[in-house]
Scaffold this motif. Structure first.
Motif, PDB file in Angstrom:
ATOM      1  N   CYS A   1      82.471   4.707  25.278  1.00 57.42           N
ATOM      2  CA  CYS A   1      81.804   5.445  26.352  1.00 57.42           C
ATOM      3  C   CYS A   1      80.335   5.642  25.989  1.00 57.42           C
ATOM      4  O   CYS A   1      80.018   6.161  24.925  1.00 57.42           O
ATOM      5  CB  CYS A   1      82.481   6.792  26.561  1.00 57.42           C
ATOM      6  N   SER A   2      79.439   5.249  26.872  1.00 57.14           N
ATOM      7  CA  SER A   2      78.011   5.404  26.606  1.00 57.14           C
ATOM      8  C   SER A   2      77.567   6.843  26.851  1.00 57.14           C
ATOM      9  O   SER A   2      78.234   7.601  27.562  1.00 57.14           O
ATOM     10  CB  SER A   2      77.190   4.465  27.493  1.00 57.14           C
ATOM     11  N   GLN A   3      76.431   7.206  26.271  1.00 63.54           N
ATOM     12  CA  GLN A   3      75.857   8.531  26.494  1.00 63.54           C
ATOM     13  C   GLN A   3      75.601   8.740  27.985  1.00 63.54           C
ATOM     14  O   GLN A   3      75.859   9.810  28.532  1.00 63.54           O
ATOM     15  CB  GLN A   3      74.529   8.678  25.728  1.00 63.54           C
ATOM     16  N   TYR A   4      75.074   7.731  28.655  1.00 57.72           N
ATOM     17  CA  TYR A   4      74.779   7.808  30.083  1.00 57.72           C
ATOM     18  C   TYR A   4      76.049   8.067  30.894  1.00 57.72           C
ATOM     19  O   TYR A   4      76.089   8.956  31.743  1.00 57.72           O
ATOM     20  CB  TYR A   4      74.096   6.525  30.553  1.00 57.72           C
ATOM     21  N   ASP A   5      77.091   7.275  30.640  1.00 55.56           N
ATOM     22  CA  ASP A   5      78.347   7.431  31.379  1.00 55.56           C
ATOM     23  C   ASP A   5      78.962   8.807  31.162  1.00 55.56           C
ATOM     24  O   ASP A   5      79.451   9.438  32.093  1.00 55.56           O
ATOM     25  CB  ASP A   5      79.347   6.344  30.992  1.00 55.56           C
ATOM     26  N   PHE A   6      78.939   9.273  29.921  1.00 58.60           N
ATOM     27  CA  PHE A   6      79.511  10.584  29.620  1.00 58.60           C
ATOM     28  C   PHE A   6      78.760  11.677  30.385  1.00 58.60           C
ATOM     29  O   PHE A   6      79.372  12.556  30.987  1.00 58.60           O
ATOM     30  CB  PHE A   6      79.472  10.863  28.117  1.00 58.60           C
ATOM     31  N   PHE A   7      77.440  11.608  30.375  1.00 60.33           N
ATOM     32  CA  PHE A   7      76.651  12.606  31.097  1.00 60.33           C
ATOM     33  C   PHE A   7      76.958  12.560  32.581  1.00 60.33           C
ATOM     34  O   PHE A   7      77.167  13.604  33.206  1.00 60.33           O
ATOM     35  CB  PHE A   7      75.150  12.389  30.847  1.00 60.33           C
ATOM     36  N   GLN A   8      76.992  11.378  33.156  1.00 63.83           N
ATOM     37  CA  GLN A   8      77.253  11.238  34.590  1.00 63.83           C
ATOM     38  C   GLN A   8      78.636  11.755  34.969  1.00 63.83           C
ATOM     39  O   GLN A   8      78.795  12.423  35.988  1.00 63.83           O
ATOM     40  CB  GLN A   8      77.122   9.764  35.014  1.00 63.83           C
ATOM     41  N   LYS A   9      79.641  11.464  34.159  1.00 62.74           N
ATOM     42  CA  LYS A   9      81.019  11.830  34.487  1.00 62.74           C
ATOM     43  C   LYS A   9      81.347  13.293  34.215  1.00 62.74           C
ATOM     44  O   LYS A   9      82.113  13.902  34.949  1.00 62.74           O
ATOM     45  CB  LYS A   9      81.989  10.951  33.691  1.00 62.74           C
ATOM     46  N   GLU A  10      80.787  13.869  33.147  1.00 68.36           N
ATOM     47  CA  GLU A  10      81.236  15.187  32.702  1.00 68.36           C
ATOM     48  C   GLU A  10      80.197  16.292  32.753  1.00 68.36           C
ATOM     49  O   GLU A  10      80.542  17.454  32.918  1.00 68.36           O
ATOM     50  CB  GLU A  10      81.768  15.094  31.260  1.00 68.36           C
ATOM     51  N   ILE A  11      78.933  15.975  32.590  1.00 66.57           N
ATOM     52  CA  ILE A  11      77.935  17.018  32.393  1.00 66.57           C
ATOM     53  C   ILE A  11      77.077  17.279  33.620  1.00 66.57           C
ATOM     54  O   ILE A  11      76.770  18.426  33.949  1.00 66.57           O
ATOM     55  CB  ILE A  11      77.027  16.673  31.189  1.00 66.57           C
ATOM     56  N   GLN A  12      76.680  16.237  34.316  1.00 68.04           N
ATOM     57  CA  GLN A  12      75.733  16.389  35.411  1.00 68.04           C
ATOM     58  C   GLN A  12      76.183  17.420  36.455  1.00 68.04           C
ATOM     59  O   GLN A  12      75.394  18.238  36.904  1.00 68.04           O
ATOM     60  CB  GLN A  12      75.458  15.051  36.074  1.00 68.04           C
ATOM     61  N   SER A  13      77.447  17.414  36.813  1.00 72.48           N
ATOM     62  CA  SER A  13      77.936  18.382  37.795  1.00 72.48           C
ATOM     63  C   SER A  13      77.822  19.813  37.269  1.00 72.48           C
ATOM     64  O   SER A  13      77.551  20.750  38.029  1.00 72.48           O
ATOM     65  CB  SER A  13      79.377  18.073  38.194  1.00 72.48           C
ATOM     66  N   ASN A  14      77.986  20.015  35.957  1.00 67.52           N
ATOM     67  CA  ASN A  14      77.822  21.345  35.363  1.00 67.52           C
ATOM     68  C   ASN A  14      76.378  21.810  35.436  1.00 67.52           C
ATOM     69  O   ASN A  14      76.110  22.988  35.629  1.00 67.52           O
ATOM     70  CB  ASN A  14      78.296  21.349  33.904  1.00 67.52           C
TER      71      ASN A  14
END
Length: 104
Positions: free
Chosen positions: A42-55
């Motif tokens: 899992c890339s840093q970008y994908d992780f941020f998009q999937k889990e963090i951005q909405s927070n």
């Protein structure tokens, strides 16, 4: 000197649940569900998009939010949080998203 910062311990009860304790006495504790486990693909970008951005957007809209990362000392938690210059982690990406929203 006695540290006033609590030491937290976790115990996985199975692959979907864990319990977080404020001390290693394992009394009380906070139970939670594991939403997702990511591996090294899992890339840093994908992780941020999937889990963090909405927070980040929930925070900007006045809602409380929290993200927990945990694992073994060599499990990649620090890399996930801070990243590198080439692959920024969730702290940098979150601050970038917050500043971008403030500017607009």
């Amino acid at each position: 000197t006695i540290s006033t910062v609590p030491q937290y311990f976790y115990e996985a009860t199975d692959l979907e649940h864990f319990k977080l304790y404020e001390s290693n006495s394992r009394s009380g504790g906070f139970e939670s569900t594991i939403n997702m486990i990511y591996d090294q693909t899992c890339s840093q970008y994908d992780f941020f998009q999937k889990e963090i951005q909405s927070n980040v957007y929930m925070l900007l809209n006045g809602r409380d939010t929290c993200v927990l990362t945990f694992g073994s000392p060599v499990g990649g938690g620090r890399y996930c949080v801070y990243g590198t210059t080439e692959y920024p982690g969730i702290v940098y990406r979150s601050m970038e998203a917050i500043l971008s929203e403030i500017r607009t």
